[in-house]
Design a protein around this motif. Structure first.
Motif, PDB file in Angstrom:
ATOM      1  N   PHE A  16       0.825  -1.351   0.132  1.00 48.28           N
ATOM      2  CA  PHE A  16       0.038   0.176  -0.030  1.00 48.28           C
ATOM      3  C   PHE A  16       0.771   1.321  -0.027  1.00 48.28           C
ATOM      4  N   ARG A  17       1.722   1.374   0.985  1.00 47.63           N
ATOM      5  CA  ARG A  17       2.744   2.402   1.007  1.00 47.63           C
ATOM      6  C   ARG A  17       3.399   2.584  -0.202  1.00 47.63           C
ATOM      7  N   LYS A  18       3.886   1.787  -0.865  1.00 47.98           N
ATOM      8  CA  LYS A  18       4.871   1.667  -1.979  1.00 47.98           C
ATOM      9  C   LYS A  18       3.959   2.320  -2.964  1.00 47.98           C
ATOM     10  N   LYS A  19       2.944   1.910  -3.519  1.00 44.30           N
ATOM     11  CA  LYS A  19       2.013   2.408  -4.372  1.00 44.30           C
ATOM     12  C   LYS A  19       1.434   3.640  -4.119  1.00 44.30           C
ATOM     13  N   LEU A  20       1.000   4.031  -3.029  1.00 43.93           N
ATOM     14  CA  LEU A  20       0.555   5.511  -2.694  1.00 43.93           C
ATOM     15  C   LEU A  20       1.390   6.464  -2.589  1.00 43.93           C
ATOM     16  N   LEU A  21       2.655   6.483  -2.208  1.00 39.54           N
ATOM     17  CA  LEU A  21       3.675   7.167  -2.393  1.00 39.54           C
ATOM     18  C   LEU A  21       4.431   7.208  -3.570  1.00 39.54           C
ATOM     19  N   SER A  22       4.213   6.199  -4.557  1.00 38.54           N
ATOM     20  CA  SER A  22       4.735   6.407  -6.031  1.00 38.54           C
ATOM     21  C   SER A  22       3.811   7.308  -6.632  1.00 38.54           C
ATOM     22  N   LEU A  23       2.610   7.712  -6.285  1.00 38.06           N
ATOM     23  CA  LEU A  23       1.924   8.525  -7.151  1.00 38.06           C
ATOM     24  C   LEU A  23       2.327  10.093  -7.256  1.00 38.06           C
ATOM     25  N   GLY A  24       3.164  10.269  -5.811  1.00 44.71           N
ATOM     26  CA  GLY A  24       3.757  11.720  -6.114  1.00 44.71           C
ATOM     27  C   GLY A  24       2.694  12.849  -5.408  1.00 44.71           C
ATOM     28  N   LEU A  25       1.738  12.224  -4.921  1.00 47.69           N
ATOM     29  CA  LEU A  25       0.560  13.193  -4.531  1.00 47.69           C
ATOM     30  C   LEU A  25       0.542  13.706  -3.098  1.00 47.69           C
ATOM     31  N   LEU A  26       1.457  12.941  -2.325  1.00 48.40           N
ATOM     32  CA  LEU A  26       1.679  13.252  -0.718  1.00 48.40           C
ATOM     33  C   LEU A  26       3.034  14.154  -0.599  1.00 48.40           C
ATOM     34  N   LYS A  27       2.980  14.715   0.472  1.00 51.37           N
ATOM     35  CA  LYS A  27       4.260  15.188   1.159  1.00 51.37           C
ATOM     36  C   LYS A  27       4.247  14.931   2.364  1.00 51.37           C
ATOM     37  N   SER A  28       5.476  14.599   2.971  1.00 51.77           N
ATOM     38  CA  SER A  28       5.413  14.338   4.288  1.00 51.77           C
ATOM     39  C   SER A  28       5.607  15.627   5.219  1.00 51.77           C
ATOM     40  N   ALA A  29       5.045  15.535   6.412  1.00 53.52           N
ATOM     41  CA  ALA A  29       5.287  16.928   7.327  1.00 53.52           C
ATOM     42  C   ALA A  29       6.406  16.464   8.198  1.00 53.52           C
ATOM     43  N   LYS A  30       6.625  17.583   8.998  1.00 49.65           N
ATOM     44  CA  LYS A  30       7.797  17.331  10.115  1.00 49.65           C
ATOM     45  C   LYS A  30       6.979  16.708  11.359  1.00 49.65           C
ATOM     46  N   GLU A  31       5.906  17.019  11.584  1.00 54.01           N
ATOM     47  CA  GLU A  31       5.424  16.399  12.619  1.00 54.01           C
ATOM     48  C   GLU A  31       5.245  14.926  12.772  1.00 54.01           C
ATOM     49  N   THR A  32       5.226  14.415  14.000  1.00 52.09           N
ATOM     50  CA  THR A  32       4.848  13.068  14.108  1.00 52.09           C
ATOM     51  C   THR A  32       3.719  12.922  15.253  1.00 52.09           C
ATOM     52  N   LEU A  33       3.158  11.899  15.108  1.00 53.65           N
ATOM     53  CA  LEU A  33       1.951  11.506  16.183  1.00 53.65           C
ATOM     54  C   LEU A  33       2.509  11.005  17.162  1.00 53.65           C
ATOM     55  N   THR A  34       2.622  11.635  18.299  1.00 50.64           N
ATOM     56  CA  THR A  34       3.159  11.109  19.338  1.00 50.64           C
ATOM     57  C   THR A  34       2.109  10.802  20.525  1.00 50.64           C
ATOM     58  N   GLY A  35       2.808  10.679  21.810  1.00 49.66           N
ATOM     59  CA  GLY A  35       1.818  10.295  22.935  1.00 49.66           C
ATOM     60  C   GLY A  35       1.408   9.148  22.953  1.00 49.66           C
ATOM     61  N   LEU A  36       1.317   7.962  22.087  1.00 50.60           N
ATOM     62  CA  LEU A  36       1.078   6.613  22.131  1.00 50.60           C
ATOM     63  C   LEU A  36       2.202   5.944  22.512  1.00 50.60           C
ATOM     64  N   ARG A  37       1.906   4.786  23.152  1.00 49.62           N
ATOM     65  CA  ARG A  37       2.864   4.127  23.546  1.00 49.62           C
ATOM     66  C   ARG A  37       3.484   3.235  22.427  1.00 49.62           C
ATOM     67  N   GLN A  38       4.075   3.906  21.462  1.00 49.84           N
ATOM     68  CA  GLN A  38       4.438   3.056  20.310  1.00 49.84           C
ATOM     69  C   GLN A  38       5.336   4.052  19.421  1.00 49.84           C
ATOM     70  N   ARG A  39       5.840   3.487  18.392  1.00 51.74           N
ATOM     71  CA  ARG A  39       6.891   4.366  17.616  1.00 51.74           C
ATOM     72  C   ARG A  39       6.072   5.598  16.888  1.00 51.74           C
ATOM     73  N   PRO A  40       6.472   6.811  16.805  1.00 51.43           N
ATOM     74  CA  PRO A  40       5.496   7.695  16.303  1.00 51.43           C
ATOM     75  C   PRO A  40       5.223   7.781  14.958  1.00 51.43           C
ATOM     76  N   ALA A  41       4.226   7.909  14.535  1.00 53.16           N
ATOM     77  CA  ALA A  41       3.941   7.896  12.968  1.00 53.16           C
ATOM     78  C   ALA A  41       4.211   9.276  12.232  1.00 53.16           C
ATOM     79  N   LYS A  42       4.883   9.317  11.052  1.00 57.06           N
ATOM     80  CA  LYS A  42       4.776  10.626  10.334  1.00 57.06           C
ATOM     81  C   LYS A  42       3.458  11.074   9.789  1.00 57.06           C
ATOM     82  N   PHE A  43       3.366  12.494  10.000  1.00 61.39           N
ATOM     83  CA  PHE A  43       2.321  12.906   9.220  1.00 61.39           C
ATOM     84  C   PHE A  43       2.353  13.114   7.743  1.00 61.39           C
ATOM     85  N   TYR A  44       1.335  13.116   6.955  1.00 58.89           N
ATOM     86  CA  TYR A  44       1.434  13.504   5.695  1.00 58.89           C
ATOM     87  C   TYR A  44       0.433  14.316   5.290  1.00 58.89           C
ATOM     88  N   SER A  45       0.427  15.165   3.973  1.00 52.91           N
ATOM     89  CA  SER A  45      -0.598  15.967   3.619  1.00 52.91           C
ATOM     90  C   SER A  45      -0.528  16.023   2.129  1.00 52.91           C
TER      91      SER A  45
END
Lengths: 226, 226
Positions: free
Chosen positions: B184-213
Motif C-alpha cells: 500500500f505504502r509503496k503504491k500510494l507514495l509512488s503517485l507523488g501526490l503526498l508530502k510528508s510533514a515534519k510532525e509526528t503523531l506522539t503520545g501513544l506508547r508506540q513508535r511515532p507515525a509521520k504525518f503526511y498531507s
DNA sequence: TCAAAAGTGTTGTGTGTACACCCATGT
DNA sequence: ACATGGGTGTACACACAACACTTTTGA
C-alpha cells in the motif's frame, strides 16, 4: 418542509433528454432533432420531452427513444440531471439526461411531433445546439469514453453478429486511438464472453472474416480494458 | 411538446437528498435525520429538502449539507435522480441525490428545522429508512466503492494531516478488505501526490507515525487503485 | 522490559506492449 | 497474379502480490 414558506419553492417542469449514440461510417454519431416550436425554433437539439403524469423517468426516456427511433430494449442509462435556473427561457425546467447505445441498423429515424427533422450527426462536427445541450452531449461523451474502459456496455453498439475487426473499430472510434490487432484479439477472447459463429463474412476480395456473437447479453464490469 | 395535452403532464416537486459519508470509530457512517413531520414522521431519513426558486440543484445540495453539518466546501457529487411515481405518498416528487465526503472532525451535527434528531449511523447497521432512502443509500455505497478504485476523491474523508496508517484504514473500511502495508505504502507514495510533514503523531506508547498531507487538493483519475 | 504499531525490500508471477509475416479470397 | 484485410506468436518490461523482521516510543 414548512408549509408556510411555499412561496420560496417552485414546481419545476421535468423533462427527459436523450443522447442516442450509434456508429455509422466509422464515426460515432448522435441523433439530433430540428425543433418545430419556440424556444430555439429551427435549432438542432437533443430529442426529449416532458415527463408525463405517473410516468417513471426511465420509462419516459424509453418512450422518447422509441418515438424517435422505433427502438425498444437497447442499452439506456441515466447520465446526469441538469437544473440551472436559467437553462430554459420558458421557466424552470430540470432535465434528466439519458444516453442510449444503439446498433445503427436497428434505428428507423423519424421526426416526432415536436420536430421538423431528425438525423444523425457525427460528434466531431455537429451544429450549434439549443439550450445547454452541447454541455450535456459533451458530458455523455466523457461518460462513454470512461465507461469503455471498465465495462462491456459499448458492445451494445454492435449487431448480433460481428467480426473482430468490427468490434475493434468500435473501440478505436470511441477510444480515439489505434489498437494493435494481435493484442486486442488476445485480450478480448481471453474474457471468454464471445463465441465464434460458423458463418464468415464473404463477398469481399480478401480472406473471409469469422463472425462472432456474445455468449450473454449481460453487462460485465471488467478490471480495466485498454 | 403539444400545449393541448397539458393534462397528461404534471409539475412534480423536486427535492435534493444527501448522503453524507464520514469515518468514525473505524467505520463508514452516514448522517440520518429523524423526521419531524409526516409522511414517515419519526422515521429516520436522509437529509434533504425541496429545491427553492431560482436555486441551482448543486447549490441546494450545498445548502442542505450546510444546514445539517455546518460545512461548506467539501466533496459533493451528484449521485442519481430517483423519480418513481409512487416514491412519495404526498404526490409526485423527483429527487436528485448527492453524496458528500466529509472529515469527521469538521462536522458539527445539528438537527435542521425539519428534524427532531440527527446522528451518524454505521452503514452496516442503520435503521429502516423513510421513502426509498435505503435504495438511495445502497446506490451511494456502490458508487463510492467503485470510485475508490480509479480516483482519489475518498481522500476527502481525511483531515489535512494524516498518517499512512490512517489513509490505509480508509481504504480498508470502504474497500472492505485488508491491504498489505508495504504494498500500500509503496503504491500510494509512488503517485507523488503526498508530502510528508515534519510532525509526528506522539503520545501513544508506540513508535511515532509521520504525518503526511496532500500536495494538491485537485482530484485525480488513477489508472486503477487496488 | 514489554506491548504496540511504525517502518522497510526482495522475489516470483502475471499482464500489457511492441512488433512482422503468411493466409484466403475476389477480380 | 495481385490487392486486400484476416489471422497468428514471442520476447521484454513493468506492475502486482506475497511475505517477516527491526525500530521507536510510553508505561
Amino acid at each position: 418542509m414548512a408549509k408556510n414558506k411555499t412561496l420560496k419553492f417552485e414546481n419545476p417542469k421535468v423533462t427527459v433528454d436523450i443522447i442516442i449514440f450509434t456508429i455509422e461510417d466509422n464515426k460515432l454519431k448522435t441523433l439530433l432533432i430540428k425543433r418545430k416550436s419556440p424556444p430555439f425554433k429551427g435549432k438542432w437539439a437533443l430529442p426529449g420531452g416532458f415527463l408525463k403524469k405517473d410516468e417513471d423517468i426511465y420509462n419516459a426516456a424509453q418512450r422518447e427513444l422509441n418515438e424517435e427511433t422505433g427502438i425498444k430494449g437497447v442499452y439506456l442509462e441515466q447520465l446526469y440531471t441538469f437544473g440551472e435556473p436559467k437553462r430554459d427561457p420558458r421557466g424552470r425546467v430540470v432535465t434528466v439526461a439519458y444516453f442510449a447505445l444503439v446498433p445503427r441498423e436497428l434505428m428507423k429515424i423519424k421526426a416526432a411531433d415536436d420536430a421538423t427533422d431528425a438525423k444523425l450527426f457525427s460528434i466531431a462536427d455537429s451544429p450549434v445546439l439549443a439550450f445547454d445541450h452541447r454541455k450535456i452531449l459533451n458530458y455523455a461523451l466523457y461518460r462513454i469514453r470512461n465507461k469503455i474502459q471498465y465495462t462491456n456496455v459499448i458492445w451494445s453498439l454492435l449487431s448480433k453478429k460481428f467480426t473482430l475487426t468490427e468490434i475493434q473499430k468500435v473501440y478505436e472510434i470511441i477510444w480515439g486511438r489505434r489498437i494493435d490487432k494481435r493484442n486486442f484479439r488476445k485480450k478480448l477472447l481471453s474474457l471468454g464472453l464471445l463465441k465464434s459463429a460458423k458463418e464468415t463474412l464473404t463477398g469481399l476480395r480478401q480472406r473471409p472474416a469469422k463472425f462472432y456473437s456474445f455468449k450473454t447479453t449481460k453487462y460485465v464490469e471488467l478490471k480495466r480494458f485498454f
